[in-house]
Design an enzyme around this catalytic site. Structure first.
Site, mmCIF file in Angstrom:
data_model
loop_
_atom_site.group_PDB
_atom_site.id
_atom_site.type_symbol
_atom_site.label_atom_id
_atom_site.label_comp_id
_atom_site.label_asym_id
_atom_site.label_seq_id
_atom_site.Cartn_x
_atom_site.Cartn_y
_atom_site.Cartn_z
ATOM 1 N N HIS A 144 0.823 -1.204 0.000
ATOM 2 C CA HIS A 144 0.000 0.000 0.000
ATOM 3 C C HIS A 144 0.862 1.261 0.000
ATOM 4 O O HIS A 144 1.608 1.508 0.942
ATOM 5 C CB HIS A 144 -0.882 -0.022 1.257
ATOM 6 C CG HIS A 144 -1.838 1.107 1.363
ATOM 7 N ND1 HIS A 144 -1.875 1.937 2.466
ATOM 8 C CD2 HIS A 144 -2.820 1.549 0.531
ATOM 9 C CE1 HIS A 144 -2.846 2.824 2.325
ATOM 10 N NE2 HIS A 144 -3.420 2.619 1.151
ATOM 11 N N ASP A 175 -1.121 6.333 -5.587
ATOM 12 C CA ASP A 175 -2.180 7.330 -5.786
ATOM 13 C C ASP A 175 -1.678 8.387 -6.755
ATOM 14 O O ASP A 175 -0.540 8.865 -6.616
ATOM 15 C CB ASP A 175 -2.542 8.007 -4.459
ATOM 16 C CG ASP A 175 -2.915 7.008 -3.376
ATOM 17 O OD1 ASP A 175 -4.079 6.592 -3.352
ATOM 18 O OD2 ASP A 175 -2.034 6.643 -2.568
ATOM 19 N N GLU A 231 -4.312 4.030 -8.214
ATOM 20 C CA GLU A 231 -5.553 4.687 -7.794
ATOM 21 C C GLU A 231 -5.639 6.102 -8.338
ATOM 22 O O GLU A 231 -4.731 6.918 -8.127
ATOM 23 C CB GLU A 231 -5.674 4.736 -6.271
ATOM 24 C CG GLU A 231 -6.954 5.448 -5.832
ATOM 25 C CD GLU A 231 -7.103 5.580 -4.324
ATOM 26 O OE1 GLU A 231 -7.911 6.432 -3.894
ATOM 27 O OE2 GLU A 231 -6.433 4.844 -3.581
ATOM 28 N N HIS A 235 -0.859 10.782 -2.021
ATOM 29 C CA HIS A 235 -2.160 10.353 -1.522
ATOM 30 C C HIS A 235 -3.057 11.534 -1.182
ATOM 31 O O HIS A 235 -4.159 11.678 -1.708
ATOM 32 C CB HIS A 235 -2.021 9.462 -0.291
ATOM 33 C CG HIS A 235 -3.336 9.100 0.318
ATOM 34 N ND1 HIS A 235 -3.909 9.834 1.348
ATOM 35 C CD2 HIS A 235 -4.209 8.112 0.036
ATOM 36 C CE1 HIS A 235 -5.071 9.300 1.660
ATOM 37 N NE2 HIS A 235 -5.272 8.260 0.890
#
Length: 296
Positions: A47, A76, A157, A89
């Site tokens: 992550h 991200d 993402e 992020h």
């Protein structure tokens, strides 16, 4: 300064361990989640990189995941004021950079208000630990290059797509320029996800061959509608149980394969074992070694 948890301290001793991971592409097509149709162990996804061991979404976190033997890395993506895609992020820069010191008069320090050159001046590592001082915010192109060098794979993402109209096309352009939209990458090494259903739909429309994921836990009754444009339903681990996972996996996605469930963000062995028992296909974690050891 980042303060490690007891779990992280224990796991750090194994930071150079390695383990083989199975690919989402190896899934057997099925209409029900029979045991024989699933991988022996869920895919482990680092992550924001191995963000328990290095500052999140940096090249240092990518390399930390590589040292752990972890193939899949999540990141991200956002867009700067001058149109460059960067890996961050938060939509604000305050938490993970020294932006307040470098640009004290630019509050609220939103990513979209800074140029790529300005972001390149920021320290994105000192907040995590002194040895990461000087770590920079990577562009998406730099991030892809590092993943390629490490032979890693990407769960990308789209962050806050409503803030960046048209970012889906921008992302696909950069992926194409970096060689990440060829057959082998699309088949085995790339997933694009978002909390924005419209953003996921747009990616699917623009590049229907690309694997997509929806971040969230849609009601079971709504899952067939999502199956029209997404290959994965990726919920928080706190929102699911075995019945929900089974309901997702009973459906087939746009590529004719059963929907997968990749859950987040699981950072301890007990919860890793719990969601593994639910039958999830993947686990997204800051501590990939901890999750791998608990589920392998």
């Amino acid at each position: 300064m980042f303060v490690r948890t007891a779990t992280a301290s224990t796991a750090a001793a194994a930071v150079f361990g390695a383990g083989a991971l199975l690919l989402p592409g190896s899934q057997t097509q099925a209409t029900a989640p029979q045991a024989a149709d699933r991988q022996a162990a869920p895919v482990v996804v680092a992550h924001r990189g191995a963000s328990g061991y290095a500052p999140e979404n940096t090249l240092a976190a990518v390399d930390a995941a590589a040292r752990l033997g972890v193939d899949w890395v999540e990141n991200d993506v956002q867009r700067t004021r001058d149109g460059v895609l960067v890996v961050l992020h938060d939509t604000g820069l305050k938490r993970t950079t020294n932006v307040e010191e470098v640009f004290p008069d630019r509050a609220p320090w939103a990513v979209k208000d800074f140029t790529a050159a300005e972001l390149a001046r920021l320290d994105a590592g000192s907040w995590f630990g002194e040895r990461f001082a000087g770590t920079r915010v990577p562009t998406l192109a730099q991030f892809l290059h590092r993943l390629e060098r490490n032979r890693q794979k990407l769960l990308l993402e789209i962050k806050s797509p409503q803030t960046y109209p048209g970012i889906e096309r921008d992302i696909l352009r950069v992926l194409r320029q970096a060689g990440w939209l060829d057959r082998s990458h699309v088949r085995d090494r790339l997933v694009i996800q978002s909390f924005g259903a419209d953003s996921v739909k747009k990616v699917h429309t623009l590049r229907p061959d690309v694997t997509t994921g929806f971040l969230g836990t849609p009601p079971v009754a709504d899952l067939p509608a999502y199956a029209a444009f997404t290959d994965q339903i990726n919920p928080s681990y706190t929102t699911i149980g075995a019945d929900y996972v089974a309901a997702v996996q009973r459906l087939k996605g746009p590529h004719g394969k059963r929907l997968q469930v990749h859950t987040w963000t699981v950072n301890d062995a007990a919860n890793a074992a719990k969601v593994n028992a639910f039958g999830v296909d993947g686990i997204i974690t800051n501590y990939p070694d901890v999750v791998r050891d608990a589920t392998g």
